[in-house]
Motif scaffolding. Structure first.
Motif, PDB file in Angstrom:
ATOM      1  N   GLU A  73       0.823  -1.196   0.000  1.00 23.72           N
ATOM      2  CA  GLU A  73       0.000   0.000   0.000  1.00 23.72           C
ATOM      3  C   GLU A  73       0.863   1.254   0.000  1.00 23.72           C
ATOM      4  O   GLU A  73       0.524   2.254  -0.630  1.00 23.72           O
ATOM      5  CB  GLU A  73      -0.942  -0.016   1.218  1.00 23.72           C
ATOM      6  N   LYS A  74       2.005   1.212   0.740  1.00 21.60           N
ATOM      7  CA  LYS A  74       2.921   2.349   0.708  1.00 21.60           C
ATOM      8  C   LYS A  74       3.477   2.555  -0.693  1.00 21.60           C
ATOM      9  O   LYS A  74       3.572   3.685  -1.189  1.00 21.60           O
ATOM     10  CB  LYS A  74       4.062   2.127   1.694  1.00 21.60           C
ATOM     11  N   ALA A  75       3.865   1.453  -1.328  1.00 20.60           N
ATOM     12  CA  ALA A  75       4.371   1.552  -2.704  1.00 20.60           C
ATOM     13  C   ALA A  75       3.299   2.091  -3.636  1.00 20.60           C
ATOM     14  O   ALA A  75       3.574   2.931  -4.505  1.00 20.60           O
ATOM     15  CB  ALA A  75       4.854   0.181  -3.168  1.00 20.60           C
ATOM     16  N   ARG A  76       2.078   1.645  -3.463  1.00 22.38           N
ATOM     17  CA  ARG A  76       0.979   2.120  -4.310  1.00 22.38           C
ATOM     18  C   ARG A  76       0.726   3.608  -4.073  1.00 22.38           C
ATOM     19  O   ARG A  76       0.454   4.368  -5.013  1.00 22.38           O
ATOM     20  CB  ARG A  76      -0.283   1.318  -4.025  1.00 22.38           C
ATOM     21  N   SER A  77       0.822   4.047  -2.812  1.00 24.76           N
ATOM     22  CA  SER A  77       0.637   5.464  -2.503  1.00 24.76           C
ATOM     23  C   SER A  77       1.734   6.302  -3.146  1.00 24.76           C
ATOM     24  O   SER A  77       1.472   7.381  -3.703  1.00 24.76           O
ATOM     25  CB  SER A  77       0.637   5.661  -0.989  1.00 24.76           C
TER      26      SER A  77
ATOM     27  N   PHE B 184       5.110  16.114 -15.513  1.00 24.02           N
ATOM     28  CA  PHE B 184       6.338  15.395 -15.150  1.00 24.02           C
ATOM     29  C   PHE B 184       6.083  13.911 -15.374  1.00 24.02           C
ATOM     30  O   PHE B 184       5.582  13.206 -14.501  1.00 24.02           O
ATOM     31  CB  PHE B 184       6.693  15.659 -13.678  1.00 24.02           C
ATOM     32  N   GLU B 185       6.356  13.457 -16.549  1.00 25.66           N
ATOM     33  CA  GLU B 185       6.083  12.086 -16.922  1.00 25.66           C
ATOM     34  C   GLU B 185       7.392  11.331 -17.126  1.00 25.66           C
ATOM     35  O   GLU B 185       8.287  11.808 -17.830  1.00 25.66           O
ATOM     36  CB  GLU B 185       5.246  12.041 -18.198  1.00 25.66           C
ATOM     37  N   LEU B 186       7.469  10.159 -16.512  1.00 24.79           N
ATOM     38  CA  LEU B 186       8.651   9.312 -16.650  1.00 24.79           C
ATOM     39  C   LEU B 186       8.247   7.977 -17.248  1.00 24.79           C
ATOM     40  O   LEU B 186       7.199   7.421 -16.907  1.00 24.79           O
ATOM     41  CB  LEU B 186       9.292   9.090 -15.270  1.00 24.79           C
ATOM     42  N   LYS B 187       9.055   7.489 -18.143  1.00 28.69           N
ATOM     43  CA  LYS B 187       8.781   6.173 -18.717  1.00 28.69           C
ATOM     44  C   LYS B 187       8.870   5.079 -17.664  1.00 28.69           C
ATOM     45  O   LYS B 187       8.263   4.025 -17.794  1.00 28.69           O
ATOM     46  CB  LYS B 187       9.764   5.889 -19.853  1.00 28.69           C
ATOM     47  N   ILE B 188       9.597   5.373 -16.606  1.00 28.90           N
ATOM     48  CA  ILE B 188       9.775   4.352 -15.575  1.00 28.90           C
ATOM     49  C   ILE B 188       8.489   4.100 -14.788  1.00 28.90           C
ATOM     50  O   ILE B 188       8.319   3.047 -14.182  1.00 28.90           O
ATOM     51  CB  ILE B 188      10.917   4.769 -14.614  1.00 28.90           C
ATOM     52  N   LEU B 189       7.565   5.088 -14.807  1.00 28.89           N
ATOM     53  CA  LEU B 189       6.322   4.925 -14.027  1.00 28.89           C
ATOM     54  C   LEU B 189       5.509   3.738 -14.527  1.00 28.89           C
ATOM     55  O   LEU B 189       4.888   3.023 -13.735  1.00 28.89           O
ATOM     56  CB  LEU B 189       5.487   6.206 -14.106  1.00 28.89           C
TER      57      LEU B 189
ATOM     58  N   GLY C 123       4.409   0.620 -12.285  1.00 31.16           N
ATOM     59  CA  GLY C 123       3.027   0.148 -12.161  1.00 31.16           C
ATOM     60  C   GLY C 123       2.913  -1.332 -12.450  1.00 31.16           C
ATOM     61  O   GLY C 123       2.188  -2.068 -11.768  1.00 31.16           O
ATOM     62  N   THR C 124       3.620  -1.793 -13.467  1.00 31.97           N
ATOM     63  CA  THR C 124       3.620  -3.220 -13.787  1.00 31.97           C
ATOM     64  C   THR C 124       4.210  -4.033 -12.649  1.00 31.97           C
ATOM     65  O   THR C 124       3.679  -5.094 -12.272  1.00 31.97           O
ATOM     66  CB  THR C 124       4.401  -3.473 -15.084  1.00 31.97           C
TER      67      THR C 124
END
Length: 802
Positions: free
Chosen positions: A133-137, A148-153, A157-158
């Motif tokens: 849940e912390k990671a999801r937050s 601010f978009e990163l390809k790593i996001l 998410g995957t």
């Protein structure tokens, strides 16, 4: 002034008085001038000060202009350079701050994933779920940053999805070890049958096995981890109330193991389908719980039921037993529910399960248990308090187990509203029974006579006020007297119908009506009103259903049309006094004249008459069709024409005799005789009309026409056989002229066919004889011209017919 006065005086223009006035005015003007001089002397220094100030302002203005020119030429350039440098530094600071915060969130995400993996390996599922849940937050925070978009996001998410589904698989495996369903095989017995339910078992492993005693998580750990992930409520809701789970698979993530998720549905579908609903539906099922050191087994045994349906008390006891067992070992597990408006932020599995399945469970209890327990007789309503008390205790027990919230009283509301449900159920049963009677066969009849009577209970007077005591309602016969309180009694035939036959279903329908109204007299006001209007609905249904449902039969079969006519008259007969009989036994709302059925009487009489008239039109059409084949009764000296006419007359008589047999003992005698007389009159009128229209009747034609008419006169009265006993029908056959309007006309026609001119003139008797009463002068003249040749005697006879 003195000089002016002297000049004026000298010139003689002013007299002394005028001169004084002028001298005064000049004196006042001198005072004003002195005042002006004084004010001028005072103003002069102020003006000089103002002029000095103006000079100073002009100097300051010149200094300001010099200063502005200096700022615009020197300072402004330095200031623009400083602002540009500041904006650039600020933008760089914001970028650095954003990068730093993103790096911190990425670090938090990475740390949470690592700690999650460590906790998962150690089977610390709650901690692992919290780290997810912390990671999801953290990931949600990163995705919310616009611009601010990163390809790593996407990769993060995957990774989060993979870790989540991986943990769900682990939890599913643990859940399979804790909660095990042993369901009947799909082949063989149907899954919803009693046999399938008996073979269903639920195993709850309350303690881990010895080899897993150290590492094995308890039930709370698994459920709390699911709750932290937000998956417990989702899985229960997605599968909890559906009979088929297939449509939901398309909505699940690709990494989700469907076999694992299937075992999450401990509540919902399996609990309702294989445990709770069978307990409600099958009275023979008895729940059994077997406690072992490491497992609890919940199953059923089947016993021979005492009754076809279980009482609500028995069902409630069985369900309470099931929930008590489940609550002890599973449903009391506290769950983490973050993000909800709860004081302590925690909820048990029992409460979560109750929110998901209580609506369906309570509906099942109402429809399959409480509805069946509603009394069918008002005398049993007092005994229903036991059901209400049992319902209260049942809901209280479920609330203590936190399965229900404090304000949940669906079952109790239904049970307490027993009077309304009793009235509704009674009305439904009454309407259903009435509809079955209306759609039953009409030809099954019973005979009613003036001696038949409806034996009613003694009804109290208007002032007795005793609505509680009621005699048992005896079997309803047919018609007759109404026992009135008082010394004077009406004749037993006052309210009687004549002897006839009605459908046995209609007799039973009236029995149902009387029984329903008597039930209303001892019911509550609300129930009384509902039952009264249900009785009115019965008659309205009869008016609408019977003519439609039996339409083809009523048109096709004369006997059924006659029975339907009698049925309508029978109902109309009872409707006249039905409301009055119960006027002083019903509630005050209806006793003031509202409880009446008299308004329905004309409609029922009209309904019976319309059906009977339609059948009479059919029979008249058949008679006229048969007589149309008689070739207009002309040229009777032709053997073929005579045979055709004779056949037509015989067919008409056969039709009437057949109708007589069909209607015999069905219609009341007077109705039967009027009906047969009307049909026979139709035949005679048609024959008379066709014979009178003939232009030439030879002696042989007259003889043969007379023979045909004699057949009608001799055999026509034989159709008047309303009673099965032949000797009792003689008086009706002798009274044919009463029922057949053209009977004497027909006999006079026969006399004309065999009489000579003088006899015809004598029968006319100057317009006062029997012939004149039946035929007009034009018709008699037409017959004379057709029967006799043109002679002086015929001319003399025609002259006397006027």
């Amino acid at each position: 002034g003195s000089l002016v006065a002297a000049v004026l005086a000298h010139s003689g223009r002013l007299d002394k008085e005028h001169l004084g006035t002028r001298v005064g005015r000049l004196s006042r003007r001198g005072e004003v001038c002195n005042m002006i001089n004084k004010k001028y002397n005072e103003f002069l220094p102020s003006m000089q000060s103002a002029e000095e100030l103006v000079a100073q302002v002009d100097g300051l203005s010149s200094n300001i202009d010099l200063l502005r020119a200096s700022i615009e030429n020197e300072v402004q350039q330095d200031l623009n350079v400083a602002v540009a440098e500041f904006a650039e530094l600020k933008q760089q600071l914001e970028r650095d701050t954003l990068v730093l915060s993103v790096l911190k969130k990425l670090q938090e995400f990475d740390r949470a994933i690592k700690e999650h993996k460590t906790a998962l390996l150690e089977k610390k599922y709650v901690a692992a779920a919290q780290q997810l849940e912390k990671a999801r937050s953290s990931l949600r925070n990163l995705e919310s940053r616009k611009g601010f978009e990163l390809k790593i996001l996407r990769a993060l998410g995957t990774e989060l999805t993979v870790q989540t589904q991986n943990m769900l698989c682990h939890l599913g495996e643990e859940w399979q070890k804790l909660v095990v369903w042993q369901l009947p095989p799909s082949k063989g017995a149907h899954k919803s049958s009693l046999e399938a339910v008996v073979h269903t078992e639920l195993h709850l492993h309350t303690m881990p096995s010895k080899e897993e005693e150290v590492a094995g998580p308890p039930v709370a750990s698994v459920l709390q981890a699911l709750a932290v992930l937000g998956e417990l409520h989702t899985r229960l809701k997605a599968f909890g109330k559906t009979e088929q789970v297939g449509p939901h698979w398309s909505k699940l993530p690709a990494f989700c193991c469907w076999k694992t998720l299937f075992f999450f549905i401990f509540s919902g579908q399996l609990l309702l389908k294989y445990i709770l609903k069978p307990v409600i539906s099958y009275p023979s099922l008895q729940p059994l719980s077997e406690e072992r050191p490491d497992v609890l087994i919940l199953r059923f045994k089947s016993e021979e039921p005492v009754l076809d349906q279980s009482s609500p008390m028995e069902v409630f006891d069985k369900i309470k037993l099931i929930f008590e067992v489940l609550h002890k070992y599973l449903l009391n597990v506290p769950l983490e529910q973050p993000g909800e408006d709860r004081k302590d932020g925690r909820v048990t599995l029992a409460e979560l399960l109750g929110e998901l399945i209580w609506e369906e469970l309570s509906n099942c209890l109402v429809q399959n248990c409480l509805v069946n327990s509603i009394p069918t007789n008002s005398s049993k309503l007092e005994q229903y308090t036991e059901v209400i008390k049992s319902t209260e205790e049942f809901e209280k027990a479920l609330k203590n187990m936190q399965f229900l919230k404090g304000d949940t009283t669906d079952l109790l509301k239904y049970a307490r509203n027993v009077n309304s449900h009793f009235a509704s159920k009674k009305c439904q049963d009454v309407i259903a029974a009435a509809r079955n009677l209306m759609t039953s066969e009409i030809h099954n009849t019973v005979k009613i006579t003036p001696d038949s009577c409806v034996t009613l209970p003694q009804l109290p007077g208007p002032g007795s006020g005793d609505h509680s005591k009621m005699q048992k309602f005896p079997s309803l016969l047919h018609n007759g007297t109404v026992n009135l309180e008082g010394e004077t009694r009406l004749s037993q035939y006052t309210f009687s119908l004549p002897t006839c036959r009605i459908s046995s279903s209609v007799e039973q329908l009236m029995e149902l009506v009387y029984q329903t109204l008597l039930e209303a007299t001892v019911s509550t006001d609300q129930c009384c009103v509902q039952l009264f209007y249900s009785v009115r609905r019965i008659f309205q249904l009869f008016y609408e259903v019977v003519p439609t449902y039996h339409k083809e039969s009523l048109q096709k079969f004369p006997q059924l049309a006659a029975i339907h006519h009698n049925n309508c008259m029978y109902l109309a007969h009872h409707l006249l006094t039905l409301g009055h009989q119960f006027r002083y036994r019903t509630t005050n709302i209806l006793s003031n004249g509202a409880a009446s059925f008299v308004d329905l009487v004309p409609a029922f009489r009209r309904l019976g008459m319309e059906c009977f008239k339609a059948q009479m039109r059919v029979q008249k059409g058949e008679i006229l069709e048969r007589l149309s084949s008689a070739r207009n009764f002309s040229n009777m000296d032709d053997e073929e024409n005579f045979r055709a006419a004779n056949k037509a007359v015989r067919q008409v008589l056969h039709q009437l005799k057949r109708l007589g047999q069909v209607w015999q003992d069905v219609f009341p005698v007077n109705v039967y005789c009027k009906a047969m007389g009307t049909l026979l009159n139709t035949a005679l009128t048609e024959i008379v009309t066709r014979i009178v229209a003939l232009e030439d009747i030879s002696a042989e034609d007259a003889d043969r026409l007379y023979s045909l008419c004699r057949i009608m006169v001799e055999e026509g009265p034989q159709v008047f056989t309303p009673l099965p006993e032949a000797e009792k029908n003689k008086k009706y056959q002798e009274e044919v002229p009463v029922y057949v309007e053209k009977w004497m006309t027909f006999k006079e026609l026969m006399i004309i066919l065999q009489a000579n001119l003088q006899e015809i003139v004598d029968q006319w008797a100057d317009g006062k004889g029997p012939l004149a009463a039946e035929f007009s002068a034009a018709e008699v003249k037409s017959l004379i011209r057709a029967l006799f040749q043109n002679t002086e005697r015929r001319a003399a006879a025609l002259a006397k017919i006027k």
